[in-house]
Design a protein around this motif. Sequence first.
Motif, PDB file in Angstrom:
ATOM      1  N   ARG A 137       0.756  -1.037  -0.027  1.00 39.45           N
ATOM      2  CA  ARG A 137      -0.185   0.125   0.167  1.00 39.45           C
ATOM      3  C   ARG A 137       0.929   1.230   0.040  1.00 39.45           C
ATOM      4  O   ARG A 137       0.404   2.292  -0.500  1.00 39.45           O
ATOM      5  CB  ARG A 137      -0.934  -0.068   1.170  1.00 39.45           C
ATOM      6  N   THR A 163      -3.837   7.371  -0.452  1.00 37.92           N
ATOM      7  CA  THR A 163      -4.798   6.592  -0.550  1.00 37.92           C
ATOM      8  C   THR A 163      -5.130   5.759   0.654  1.00 37.92           C
ATOM      9  O   THR A 163      -6.379   6.001   1.146  1.00 37.92           O
ATOM     10  CB  THR A 163      -5.087   5.509  -1.699  1.00 37.92           C
ATOM     11  N   TYR A 164      -4.135   5.327   1.392  1.00 39.53           N
ATOM     12  CA  TYR A 164      -4.163   4.436   2.154  1.00 39.53           C
ATOM     13  C   TYR A 164      -3.867   5.091   3.749  1.00 39.53           C
ATOM     14  O   TYR A 164      -3.786   4.254   4.642  1.00 39.53           O
ATOM     15  CB  TYR A 164      -3.369   3.165   2.125  1.00 39.53           C
ATOM     16  N   ALA A 169      -2.460   3.975  10.327  1.00 39.68           N
ATOM     17  CA  ALA A 169      -3.762   3.948  10.133  1.00 39.68           C
ATOM     18  C   ALA A 169      -4.320   2.544  10.242  1.00 39.68           C
ATOM     19  O   ALA A 169      -3.729   1.626   9.948  1.00 39.68           O
ATOM     20  CB  ALA A 169      -4.236   4.489   8.809  1.00 39.68           C
ATOM     21  N   THR A 170      -5.241   2.715  10.820  1.00 39.31           N
ATOM     22  CA  THR A 170      -6.065   1.156  11.407  1.00 39.31           C
ATOM     23  C   THR A 170      -6.179   0.327  10.041  1.00 39.31           C
ATOM     24  O   THR A 170      -6.769   0.934   9.056  1.00 39.31           O
ATOM     25  CB  THR A 170      -7.255   1.530  12.307  1.00 39.31           C
ATOM     26  N   ASN A 172      -3.781  -1.152   8.002  1.00 37.59           N
ATOM     27  CA  ASN A 172      -2.648  -1.172   7.291  1.00 37.59           C
ATOM     28  C   ASN A 172      -1.816  -2.238   7.946  1.00 37.59           C
ATOM     29  O   ASN A 172      -1.261  -3.225   6.934  1.00 37.59           O
ATOM     30  CB  ASN A 172      -1.804   0.079   7.148  1.00 37.59           C
ATOM     31  N   ASP A 371      -6.432   9.538  10.086  1.00 39.73           N
ATOM     32  CA  ASP A 371      -7.946   9.618  10.384  1.00 39.73           C
ATOM     33  C   ASP A 371      -8.530   9.694   8.963  1.00 39.73           C
ATOM     34  O   ASP A 371      -9.921   9.735   9.277  1.00 39.73           O
ATOM     35  CB  ASP A 371      -8.377  10.494  11.350  1.00 39.73           C
TER      36      ASP A 371
ATOM     37  N   ALA B 243     -14.273   7.124   7.400  1.00 38.46           N
ATOM     38  CA  ALA B 243     -13.221   7.908   7.064  1.00 38.46           C
ATOM     39  C   ALA B 243     -11.693   7.283   7.102  1.00 38.46           C
ATOM     40  O   ALA B 243     -10.873   7.678   6.386  1.00 38.46           O
ATOM     41  CB  ALA B 243     -13.215   9.300   8.036  1.00 38.46           C
ATOM     42  N   PRO B 245      -8.610   5.536   6.536  1.00 43.02           N
ATOM     43  CA  PRO B 245      -7.989   5.344   5.152  1.00 43.02           C
ATOM     44  C   PRO B 245      -7.292   4.106   4.916  1.00 43.02           C
ATOM     45  O   PRO B 245      -7.301   3.275   3.724  1.00 43.02           O
ATOM     46  CB  PRO B 245      -6.844   6.567   4.982  1.00 43.02           C
ATOM     47  N   GLY B 246      -7.005   3.089   5.916  1.00 51.26           N
ATOM     48  CA  GLY B 246      -6.716   2.015   5.761  1.00 51.26           C
ATOM     49  C   GLY B 246      -7.490   0.856   5.717  1.00 51.26           C
ATOM     50  O   GLY B 246      -7.323  -0.299   5.830  1.00 51.26           O
ATOM     51  N   LEU B 247      -8.758   1.168   5.813  1.00 59.57           N
ATOM     52  CA  LEU B 247      -9.754   0.316   5.853  1.00 59.57           C
ATOM     53  C   LEU B 247     -10.685   0.647   4.521  1.00 59.57           C
ATOM     54  O   LEU B 247     -11.315   1.553   4.323  1.00 59.57           O
ATOM     55  CB  LEU B 247     -10.987   0.416   7.013  1.00 59.57           C
ATOM     56  N   VAL B 248     -10.502  -0.721   3.649  1.00 61.71           N
ATOM     57  CA  VAL B 248     -11.022  -0.583   2.420  1.00 61.71           C
ATOM     58  C   VAL B 248     -12.682  -0.815   2.443  1.00 61.71           C
ATOM     59  O   VAL B 248     -12.983  -2.133   2.660  1.00 61.71           O
ATOM     60  CB  VAL B 248     -10.499  -1.606   1.447  1.00 61.71           C
TER      61      VAL B 248
END
Lengths: 463, 463
Positions: A137, A163-164, A169-170, A172, A371, B243, B245-248
């Motif tokens: 990612r 993007t990620y 970030a949660t 990843n 976030d 919101a 970003p790491g959760l698709v």
Amino acid sequence: MNTDPALVARLPLDLPALDWVTDAARVARLSQDFAWFSPVLKRQLADKTAEIAVRPRTEAEVRAVVAACARDAIPITVRGSGTGNYGQAIPLHGGVILDMSGYNAFGWVRGGTGRAQAGIRLADFDRQSRPQGWELRWLPSTFRSATLGGLFGGGFGGAGSITYGPMAATGNVLGVRVMTVEPEPRVIELRAPDAMLLHHVYGTNGIVLELEVALAPALDWVESIATFSSFDAALEFASALGAAPGLVKKEVCFLGAPVPDHMAALAEYLPKGCHAVLIVMAESSQAGMEDMAAAAGGTISYRKTAAESGSRTLLEYTWNHTTLVAMKVDRGLTYLQTGFDPARHVAQAKALEKALAGEVMTHLEFLRTKDGAFNCSGLQLIRFTTEARLEEIMQVFRDHGVAINNPHVYILEDGKQGALNPAVVALKHRFDPQGLLNPGKMRSWTPAPTAADALEPRRDIAA
Amino acid sequence: MNTDPALVARLPLDLPALDWVTDAARVARLSQDFAWFSPVLKRQLADKTAEIAVRPRTEAEVRAVVAACARDAIPITVRGSGTGNYGQAIPLHGGVILDMSGYNAFGWVRGGTGRAQAGIRLADFDRQSRPQGWELRWLPSTFRSATLGGLFGGGFGGAGSITYGPMAATGNVLGVRVMTVEPEPRVIELRAPDAMLLHHVYGTNGIVLELEVALAPALDWVESIATFSSFDAALEFASALGAAPGLVKKEVCFLGAPVPDHMAALAEYLPKGCHAVLIVMAESSQAGMEDMAAAAGGTISYRKTAAESGSRTLLEYTWNHTTLVAMKVDRGLTYLQTGFDPARHVAQAKALEKALAGEVMTHLEFLRTKDGAFNCSGLQLIRFTTEARLEEIMQVFRDHGVAINNPHVYILEDGKQGALNPAVVALKHRFDPQGLLNPGKMRSWTPAPTAADALEPRRDIAA
């Protein structure tokens, strides 16, 4: 912390099957990273070196080294490829460099998740995962040499963070396999969110052996440069492009003049004095991007598919490669790392360009925050004069509401995160009770006066 | 606009090879859509009907019908599957229903882009594109029956808009093939951004034959329900999840109590009186979502992979299927469509819940706006009393800074977009000079006093 040189010297004799580096010049080289980007760190850290380095190839070899060091209270500094900029991998108290770059097996990819040993290079990971339809990612501009464990231990994210978000970030990072530093090292699998207690703490609270990360679908990327004669138009375009939800992107980098003038290898695509936006976009989003660029008065001067660009990628002109490329032509430069306010990042960047033109050159990387707020992060180039003036410049940024993630410090708490999460420190007490890992980098940790276990709340960790 | 019934009656005689519908009851059914969700539109539009319907199977058949109607000045109302809610497909002035649902061939998928005829059902598109690794970026809850052309002509987006924004966002739609309404119909390929001049204007300014759209990588989705006892905790979780970003994700739908109590088929997963978040997430993001739900005090009461859920999908309880499901158990309900302020959507939703509890039930869909701001859109359920009270309720929303996209009107300019882009109207002059397409829906268009061509600036279109 004092280490008996004789104990260090005995290590290769005790463990002769391992790949040791004892040559002083090679050890000194393995003791450095890219902290020389900062004239401050360069001065502070230039002479720091380990006494020996070792390159383990198996978990058993890692364990053997760690057990010996724990027994003899020898400091261990874990190193990936040494592409960090904050002296993460520079040992302050000698000891052993644990060079993880040989512990690099690719594990598996399934269901959009991948796993590998910590020493795998990011480019190698992608080379093996892309044929299965997935890719990492985030790619820092150092992806060719940087390791996955190094990115986790001392990095942020990079291309893809638009993007990620950052690696933090949660969702990843899903899990890590960690070895403790004890005479009988334990190996523990930590899943997220606990796994994140080892993120970006410079390998001070555990030795990360393997990582399990969420992946991105491997897309066909197109690399482009859009050039502009207007700073404001280029900046507004870059920000709108970065935020546009229907355009799938990996990288949007804004370089205000005269940054592009430093990029000799791209000179034919960068008219003298231009402002440039470096873009990596999904194939199906290219037309939409070009429509936006045209509407903003931009010119697409470069457009190459991955196949067309071969081994050259624009990613190696973004993030801290911008700094590297510019410093190659002007050694009088240094840089900053700055965090803007998502609600007014464009206005802030315009105001700072006016306030510091001539001394500070604007380089912004667009991204999503942890976030999910759309924002930019600055890696401004600075014409360095004195450390005092550098401090003044940082104050100008703060006065504009822009946070400084000071890259001119090497202690964790002095950097972007400030005070550490107490659970991070608690983990160090559990996993490194003698404080042998990268000593001197974490100020919040102090040796436990009694057995560390007795002090430990332990409930912070599910393992 | 007056049509000579004899001219309409002659159409099937002139074009006997086509699939005509002349039975009055069937024509009446094909003249209606889901406007009955609104008691206002139901009253206004219930008796509107075309005189005949036709279901073309080839471009030649479309051309034959259109040429005949243009020759005889017969109104044409283009229809997909009639799943719209604003009377888009309801003819105000009789004439012909052009039912495009038989013009439904799947074209191709390549490079993350797909193309198909306008009448293809969204579910059919995905069924054919997913084996090639791609799927549609947006699925309204009506995806089983709704057509791609219908979504473009009268829809917004749906599930998937939380990642890709509305269909209107740059990069989502790449091109359309359009037929003009003239005695000698022309066929023109319009690329974006010009193609977007035909979006969400109810088929008033051209007949869309084919669409080329950007696609999303086809992922393995997991469907979940998280339930909460606290409105605020559920809302804050849904917003943070949306919101992250790491959760698709494909869908995050918040249903305040007592909306979930209306969902009989899901009753075993929805404790009476609960607040619920309906979630569709990539497999690799599921653990991160569950961590967030647990931290917010939520309970995961339902978790199914696509394979496990079989033909049932939670998507059919979101967007306007929430409204449909609730109205099935309480015909005294109607709904609103509201647009929040991205900077304070959570605070607005909390305040409105307090202000209108008992009369308005909160249903929010999280999404990215056209420009990429993270936001929510409301499809609140209303206990309907009078049209006057409905207006008062809408004013309460406006007083809280929430925009009303009034679903109780059928004229384009009275709905969410307000004044039309002049280029949209100009296109109608070019493509439908007699104003035969869905007459009465576009107020800004008036017949040209002289030859339309003489008035036409034409430079708005690249075709």
